[in-house]
Design an enzyme around this catalytic site. Structure first.
Site, PDB file in Angstrom:
ATOM      1  CB  CYS A  90      -0.852  -0.080   1.268  1.00 13.19           C
ATOM      2  SG  CYS A  90      -1.887   1.330   1.547  1.00 13.19           S
ATOM      3  CB  CYS A  97      -4.415  13.842   2.572  1.00  7.86           C
ATOM      4  SG  CYS A  97      -5.760  13.616   1.374  1.00  7.86           S
ATOM      5  CB  CYS A 101     -11.590  11.758   4.993  1.00  7.01           C
ATOM      6  SG  CYS A 101     -11.748  11.751   3.196  1.00  7.01           S
ATOM      7  CB  CYS A 104      -8.520   9.848   7.013  1.00  3.32           C
ATOM      8  SG  CYS A 104      -6.973   9.359   6.240  1.00  3.32           S
ATOM      9  CB  CYS A 318      -2.197   5.113   5.684  1.00  5.16           C
ATOM     10  SG  CYS A 318      -1.837   3.588   4.860  1.00  5.16           S
TER      11      CYS A 318
HETATM   12  N1  SAH Z   1      -7.263   9.251  -0.819  1.00  9.72           N
HETATM   13  C1  SAH Z   1      -7.488   7.937  -1.356  1.00  9.72           C
HETATM   14  C2  SAH Z   1      -6.458   6.910  -0.940  1.00  9.72           C
HETATM   15  C3  SAH Z   1      -5.973   6.925   0.484  1.00  9.72           C
HETATM   16  S1  SAH Z   1      -7.106   6.357   1.731  1.00  9.72           S
HETATM   17  C4  SAH Z   1      -8.861   7.467  -0.963  1.00  9.72           C
HETATM   18  O1  SAH Z   1      -9.561   8.191  -0.258  1.00  9.72           O
HETATM   19  O2  SAH Z   1      -9.278   6.408  -1.417  1.00  9.72           O
HETATM   20  C5  SAH Z   1      -7.186   4.631   1.463  1.00  9.72           C
HETATM   21  C6  SAH Z   1      -8.381   3.989   2.156  1.00  9.72           C
HETATM   22  O3  SAH Z   1      -8.183   3.915   3.569  1.00  9.72           O
HETATM   23  C7  SAH Z   1      -9.649   4.805   1.945  1.00  9.72           C
HETATM   24  O4  SAH Z   1     -10.729   3.983   1.625  1.00  9.72           O
HETATM   25  C8  SAH Z   1      -9.797   5.449   3.298  1.00  9.72           C
HETATM   26  O5  SAH Z   1     -11.072   5.902   3.490  1.00  9.72           O
HETATM   27  C9  SAH Z   1      -9.355   4.338   4.222  1.00  9.72           C
HETATM   28  N2  SAH Z   1      -9.114   4.759   5.597  1.00  9.72           N
HETATM   29  C10 SAH Z   1      -8.652   5.937   6.034  1.00  9.72           C
HETATM   30  N3  SAH Z   1      -8.594   5.968   7.376  1.00  9.72           N
HETATM   31  C11 SAH Z   1      -9.024   4.756   7.804  1.00  9.72           C
HETATM   32  C12 SAH Z   1      -9.182   4.170   9.085  1.00  9.72           C
HETATM   33  N4  SAH Z   1      -8.899   4.846  10.184  1.00  9.72           N
HETATM   34  N5  SAH Z   1      -9.645   2.903   9.138  1.00  9.72           N
HETATM   35  C13 SAH Z   1      -9.922   2.214   8.014  1.00  9.72           C
HETATM   36  N6  SAH Z   1      -9.781   2.708   6.784  1.00  9.72           N
HETATM   37  C14 SAH Z   1      -9.332   3.979   6.673  1.00  9.72           C
END
Ligand code: SAH
Length: 329
Positions: A90, A97, A101, A104, A318
């Site tokens: 990954c 970013c 969100c 995140c 991440c």
């Molecule tokens: N910006 C892109 C890629 C990075 S996030 C995107 O939004 O798809 C990759 C995935 O990890 C996304 O589906 C995101 O929502 C998820 N993610 C982020 N934080 C998370 C968390 N705390 N637990 C589980 N999934 C998470």
């Protein structure tokens, strides 16, 4: 020179050499001179978490002292829950970013900069070097929004895919996006058949907007329009990712709506129980709710899987390793 050039590509990608001085396919004198003047890699693994049979997480320091993370998901896990002999990495596409969100960790410290194509490819080489294992699959699900760095991400995919490059099959690469509709449409014209995943996380605008500000710019209707454009150009099924957050998006009304949307978009659904993030109050629902959500999505007619998490114990969500590191500064 042309001959030497070819040998150098071979050394960098096929042999995965880390220093020019180690290119045994070049003459010794030339090799040593190169090694003294240039360096091939600029990123360095500075921290590692996890063990060989679990999800392993790597913190990389970039040339400018910034940090990104990547996560190596071993054979028996698979990011979508399927069992296989894949080794999935990954990778990150940006430092931080800008999309904010709410659940995140990557966006908590804001956006710093885009990664160059080389810095994206280098994550693969650095982790292979550290782990001694070849990466078979790539998902752009680390830090950052890949579609906000589209040019460099596409360039990285070309290098990762090329027979003269890292040599990873296009169908073994997945780009994940929070839903930048115009960029999805633009990317649909790319000739390399990599896969697309959409971070949906809400099946109605009201729910999605609450946790993903990007939904105000590209609401669900606009997003699904872009998905239709993608589908008209590509044969593959896309994936709708949906993290389950207790009391936020885990209602059965959402499950049903999600199933319907996925069915009409010919998509499969990947449910991911939320990984807790230090400093954020969100939690995953209990297992019984996760299973009921899964059954409801399926009953609405969409293929769906539920990831039974392996990396939760090492902050595999991440952005967390980096946050800790940057907070120390
Ligand atoms: N910006 C892109 C890629 C990075 S996030 C995107 O939004 O798809 C990759 C995935 O990890 C996304 O589906 C995101 O929502 C998820 N993610 C982020 N934080 C998370 C968390 N705390 N637990 C589980 N999934 C998470």
């Amino acid at each position: 020179t042309r001959y030497r050039g070819g040998k150098m590509w071979e050394g960098v990608y096929e042999q995965r050499v880390g220093e020019l001085g180690e290119m045994t396919n070049l003459g010794k004198g030339f090799r040593e001179r190169l090694g003294e003047s240039f360096s091939l890699r600029t990123a360095e693994v500075v921290e590692r978490q996890g063990s060989a049979d679990t999800t392993r997480k790597y913190l990389l320091r970039l040339w400018d002292g910034r940090y990104v993370e990547c996560v190596l998901i071993p054979a028996n896990v698979g990011w979508d829950g399927a069992v296989s002999d894949r080794r999935t990495l990954c990778v990150s596409s940006q430092v931080g970013c800008a999309y904010d969100c709410k659940f995140c960790a990557s966006g908590l410290a804001g956006f710093t900069r885009n990664l160059g194509a080389g810095e994206i490819v280098e994550q693969v080489m650095a982790v292979e070097g550290e782990s001694g294992e070849r990466v078979s699959n790539i998902v752009f699900m680390g830090m950052g929004e890949p579609l906000a760095n589209l040019k460099n991400v596409m360039k990285a995919i070309r290098i990762l895919n090329a027979p003269w490059g890292v040599g990873i099959g296009a169908r073994h690469m997945t780009v994940s996006t929070s839903g930048l509709a115009p960029q999805i449409e633009k990317m649909a014209a790319e000739p390399i058949p990599f896969r697309l995943a959409i971070s949906l996380h809400g099946a109605t605008d009201a729910v999605r907007e609450r946790i993903m500000p990007v939904n105000r710019k590209y609401p669900l209707e606009r997003l699904f329009q872009a998905i239709e454009v993608w589908r008209s150009k590509r044969k593959q099924k896309i994936t709708l990712e949906y993290i389950l957050i207790e009391g936020v998006n885990d209602g059965m009304d959402q499950a049903e709506m999600l199933g319907k949307r996925a069915r009409s978009a010919g998509a499969k659904v990947n449910l991911i129980p939320y990984n807790t993030v230090e400093g954020l109050e969100w939690r995953r629902p209990v297992e019984a709710v996760q299973e009921r959500f899964l059954e409801t999505v399926k009953a609405a007619g969409a293929p769906a899987t539920l990831r039974r998490e392996k990396g939760g114990d090492i902050d595999a969500a991440c952005g967390q390793l980096r946050l800790r590191r940057e907070n120390l500064k």
